[in-house]
Design a protein around this motif. Sequence first.
Motif, PDB file in Angstrom:
ATOM      1  N   UNK A  94      42.619  21.383 -14.552  1.00 46.41           N
ATOM      2  CA  UNK A  94      43.822  21.070 -13.874  1.00 46.41           C
ATOM      3  C   UNK A  94      44.167  22.043 -12.811  1.00 46.41           C
ATOM      4  N   UNK A  95      43.419  23.270 -12.849  1.00 50.50           N
ATOM      5  CA  UNK A  95      44.000  24.245 -11.942  1.00 50.50           C
ATOM      6  C   UNK A  95      42.806  24.815 -11.451  1.00 50.50           C
ATOM      7  N   UNK A  96      42.268  24.508  -9.794  1.00 43.16           N
ATOM      8  CA  UNK A  96      40.996  24.963  -9.432  1.00 43.16           C
ATOM      9  C   UNK A  96      40.962  26.520  -9.154  1.00 43.16           C
ATOM     10  N   UNK A 125      40.144  12.660 -13.921  1.00 41.84           N
ATOM     11  CA  UNK A 125      40.209  11.277 -14.444  1.00 41.84           C
ATOM     12  C   UNK A 125      41.503  11.317 -15.164  1.00 41.84           C
ATOM     13  N   UNK A 126      41.694  10.676 -16.496  1.00 44.44           N
ATOM     14  CA  UNK A 126      42.945  10.486 -16.967  1.00 44.44           C
ATOM     15  C   UNK A 126      43.791  11.672 -17.257  1.00 44.44           C
ATOM     16  N   UNK A 127      43.284  12.966 -17.431  1.00 46.62           N
ATOM     17  CA  UNK A 127      43.899  14.097 -17.390  1.00 46.62           C
ATOM     18  C   UNK A 127      44.335  14.792 -16.024  1.00 46.62           C
ATOM     19  N   UNK A 128      43.873  14.283 -15.061  1.00 46.77           N
ATOM     20  CA  UNK A 128      44.362  14.371 -13.623  1.00 46.77           C
ATOM     21  C   UNK A 128      43.828  15.590 -12.785  1.00 46.77           C
ATOM     22  N   UNK A 129      42.609  16.097 -13.003  1.00 47.72           N
ATOM     23  CA  UNK A 129      41.866  17.291 -12.081  1.00 47.72           C
ATOM     24  C   UNK A 129      41.421  16.493 -11.043  1.00 47.72           C
ATOM     25  N   UNK A 182      38.258  16.372  -8.484  1.00 44.44           N
ATOM     26  CA  UNK A 182      36.888  16.401  -8.295  1.00 44.44           C
ATOM     27  C   UNK A 182      36.494  17.487  -7.330  1.00 44.44           C
ATOM     28  N   UNK A 183      36.809  17.166  -6.015  1.00 45.06           N
ATOM     29  CA  UNK A 183      36.730  18.089  -4.871  1.00 45.06           C
ATOM     30  C   UNK A 183      36.763  19.327  -5.097  1.00 45.06           C
ATOM     31  N   UNK A 184      38.112  19.658  -5.368  1.00 43.71           N
ATOM     32  CA  UNK A 184      38.490  21.153  -5.625  1.00 43.71           C
ATOM     33  C   UNK A 184      37.524  21.862  -7.044  1.00 43.71           C
ATOM     34  N   UNK A 185      37.397  21.200  -7.791  1.00 45.71           N
ATOM     35  CA  UNK A 185      36.560  21.861  -8.764  1.00 45.71           C
ATOM     36  C   UNK A 185      35.063  22.140  -8.431  1.00 45.71           C
ATOM     37  N   UNK A 186      34.453  21.219  -7.773  1.00 44.39           N
ATOM     38  CA  UNK A 186      33.260  21.479  -7.150  1.00 44.39           C
ATOM     39  C   UNK A 186      33.218  22.342  -6.282  1.00 44.39           C
ATOM     40  N   UNK A 187      34.192  22.524  -5.374  1.00 41.25           N
ATOM     41  CA  UNK A 187      33.899  23.576  -4.315  1.00 41.25           C
ATOM     42  C   UNK A 187      34.178  25.162  -5.003  1.00 41.25           C
ATOM     43  N   UNK A 188      35.076  25.094  -5.817  1.00 42.06           N
ATOM     44  CA  UNK A 188      35.263  26.453  -6.730  1.00 42.06           C
ATOM     45  C   UNK A 188      34.368  26.798  -7.785  1.00 42.06           C
ATOM     46  N   UNK A 189      33.780  25.433  -8.195  1.00 45.28           N
ATOM     47  CA  UNK A 189      33.227  25.903  -9.616  1.00 45.28           C
ATOM     48  C   UNK A 189      31.661  25.678  -9.472  1.00 45.28           C
TER      49      UNK A 189
END
Lengths: 276, 276
Positions: A191-193, A214-218, A220-227
Amino acid sequence: MTYKNLFDHISSKKSYLCVGLDTDIRKIPSHLLSEPDPVFAFNKQIIDATVDYCVSYKPNIAFYEAMGGKGWESLQKTMEYIPDSHFTIADAKRGDIGNTSGLYARTFFDPSSSGLNFDAVTVAPYMGSDSVLPFLEFENKWVILLALTSNSGGADFQRLEIDGKPLYEQVLAKSQEWAGADRMMYVVGATQARDIAHIRTIIPDHFLLVPGVGAQGGNLEEVSRFGMNSHCGLLINASRSIIYASNGTDFAQKAQNEAKSIQQEMAVYLDKYCVQ
Amino acid sequence: MTYKNLFDHISSKKSYLCVGLDTDIRKIPSHLLSEPDPVFAFNKQIIDATVDYCVSYKPNIAFYEAMGGKGWESLQKTMEYIPDSHFTIADAKRGDIGNTSGLYARTFFDPSSSGLNFDAVTVAPYMGSDSVLPFLEFENKWVILLALTSNSGGADFQRLEIDGKPLYEQVLAKSQEWAGADRMMYVVGATQARDIAHIRTIIPDHFLLVPGVGAQGGNLEEVSRFGMNSHCGLLINASRSIIYASNGTDFAQKAQNEAKSIQQEMAVYLDKYCVQ
């Protein structure tokens, strides 16, 4: 499964999608209810439809246990059906004193015991080292330790500060000292990138299992960029948005469309952010 | 079961003993292995032998799960065999996001779901309020939340200090704010009686489930002196010291002797420390 096997699979599929098999008999399409094992019938079609677009499956054990012995049968059949190429995660959130964790490890890792043969199991860290180590004694098996979860109660304890650092950071740091820590992954809510970026400074190399896209609202682009790291380092889980994309007879097709659409987005991010 | 039912049972039996059914097929007497369901055959005889000396039974779910669907059958039969008078605890250490904890609650509390009908389940607090609340939505059912555990890794996180107070105190205090907290008990390891005395200053009224008397090495007198309140407030678990008192054909008799000896000691402490 080894780190290399997993990364090779991610590279060839251009996907780091994990499909969550949170299969609820109250939610599956009604035409399946006349099958001898509706839950397995549903999972089988979901697996057939998504196997080319994901690298991992994650049955949520609660959904099977809630059906008792019959649920365990559906789970066993599902596990036998998933191809060996795919990284399988028992989302079980277990953790107990050493001898008991040893039995949970046998449950999920030793097919001669319960009939199940997962690659990984999610574990809660509250009871500390000896509640986690028995899982790591199994060769090529993985622990996915809860670090920062995305649910509303996650902040109740995980963000409490100890010497200026939140509990979840203590969990990340301390668990790195344990034997077999190279076969540890971490659950990190999406939920928080900015949290993911911060976590990457503490554990640059480990895989993160990220639910909440998805259902919990994250995002994908941000998570991928930072993770993402040079070996991808991410498994992104989507459950309900894929498996319940439709509750009609077209459910498998709709699940495939959804998985394919996520995979196509992931291919772009792998090219962009997974740099050797 | 209500608080009053439990206390009435403790008063009439003069016992606050919980017998842990950590039944391991590798450890039960060999003459039982020819039975159609050796685990149930063992549990049945242990229950017959101890039912007059204890008020509670606590199957450790890992031991049953490790045997897959067959283990669930043994667990179901065991649960059906335990009389309604006895407080039944699923030692499962579960805890997940709300909808998943809801399914674990159904697993252990709703017999129409999995066939099981426990009075209580042990829950890990790491994921916070919404991982615990679904269990409390079931009427007259109890959550036994992990607070301070007696295993060696227990100190890894539970004793880390937040604003001068260890994490386990934060768990005790925070969980008291949750709806249904009057149906909460806490797992408190028995290895250090001074911890129990301290915990009693924070939660004077709640029941504590105390493992570690017996195989894990706690002291029954000290725990009773420091932990007891005017409604007893203690369930003391003994597993291996009772159920594996002998591994011969006399195992049930030896288990009874052990349970009776603990009960007789408990009768003394109830008279002495459980003062209205």
